[in-house]
Design an enzyme around this catalytic site. Structure first.
Site, PDB file in Angstrom:
ATOM      1  N   GLY A  43       0.784  -1.229   0.000  1.00 39.55           N
ATOM      2  CA  GLY A  43       0.000   0.000   0.000  1.00 39.55           C
ATOM      3  C   GLY A  43       0.816   1.279   0.000  1.00 39.55           C
ATOM      4  N   HIS A  44       2.141   1.171  -0.087  1.00 40.21           N
ATOM      5  CA  HIS A  44       2.967   2.384  -0.062  1.00 40.21           C
ATOM      6  C   HIS A  44       3.745   2.489  -1.372  1.00 40.21           C
ATOM      7  CE1 HIS A  44       4.946   5.848   1.315  1.00 40.21           C
ATOM      8  NE2 HIS A  44       5.901   5.329   1.978  1.00 40.21           N
ATOM      9  N   PHE A  45       3.311   2.864  -2.342  1.00 44.04           N
ATOM     10  CA  PHE A  45       2.056   3.290  -2.922  1.00 44.04           C
ATOM     11  C   PHE A  45       1.541   2.157  -3.789  1.00 44.04           C
ATOM     12  CE2 PHE A  45       4.322   7.193  -1.941  1.00 44.04           C
ATOM     13  CZ  PHE A  45       3.352   7.952  -1.336  1.00 44.04           C
ATOM     14  N   PRO A  52       9.469   3.510   2.312  1.00 42.97           N
ATOM     15  CA  PRO A  52       9.060   4.781   2.927  1.00 42.97           C
ATOM     16  C   PRO A  52      10.249   5.605   3.452  1.00 42.97           C
ATOM     17  CG  PRO A  52       7.677   2.981   3.692  1.00 42.97           C
ATOM     18  CD  PRO A  52       8.823   2.360   2.947  1.00 42.97           C
TER      19      PRO A  52
END
Length: 138
Positions: A43-45, A52
């Site tokens: 989910g990142h991204f 991150p």
């Protein structure tokens, strides 16, 4: 050394090597393979997965902890003096983290770090300051 590192970031660098020591500080080099199945990447991204930025800061902090252990010190992050992210770190990259750690006149630890990807592209530059909290509590 700071508090024990909890998952998913426990042991963020896969390997840490001492490069050199001088009166002005210690140079360390660490490596971290960014694995596509690491849970914190989900989910990142969603359409362009990247490591991150806060994890880059934490990875540098864990290298500083290695320096602190050698002096039997306890470190606490006091300031993020500057951070510049210049390229993404993506799954499959092996992140090379080059750190210079030194004890300052005001009893802090100054860390200057540069992170590069597999292609030797600089992905981040960081300057962090850690407060010395006394003897190693671990």
């Amino acid at each position: 050394m700071r508090a024990e590192h909890a998952p998913p970031l426990g042991g963020a660098p896969d390997r840490i090597e001492w490069q050199s020591e001088s009166e002005s500080g210690v140079d360390l080099l660490a490596y971290k393979l960014i694995r596509a199945d690491d849970p914190y990447l989900a989910g990142h991204f969603p359409d362009f997965t990247i490591y991150p930025g806060v994890f880059l800061i934490e990875s540098v902090g864990q290298v500083a902890d290695e320096f602190a252990r050698s002096l039997e010190l306890w470190l606490e992050l006091a300031a993020v003096d500057s951070v510049r992210f210049s390229a993404p770190v993506i799954p499959g990259d092996t992140l090379a983290i080059s750190c210079r750690c030194s004890v300052t006149a005001d009893s802090a630890v100054a860390v200057r770090a540069e992170c590069r990807n597999d292609n030797a592209v600089r992905v981040a530059q960081l300057r962090l300051t850690y407060r010395i909290g006394g003897s190693n509590r671990a």
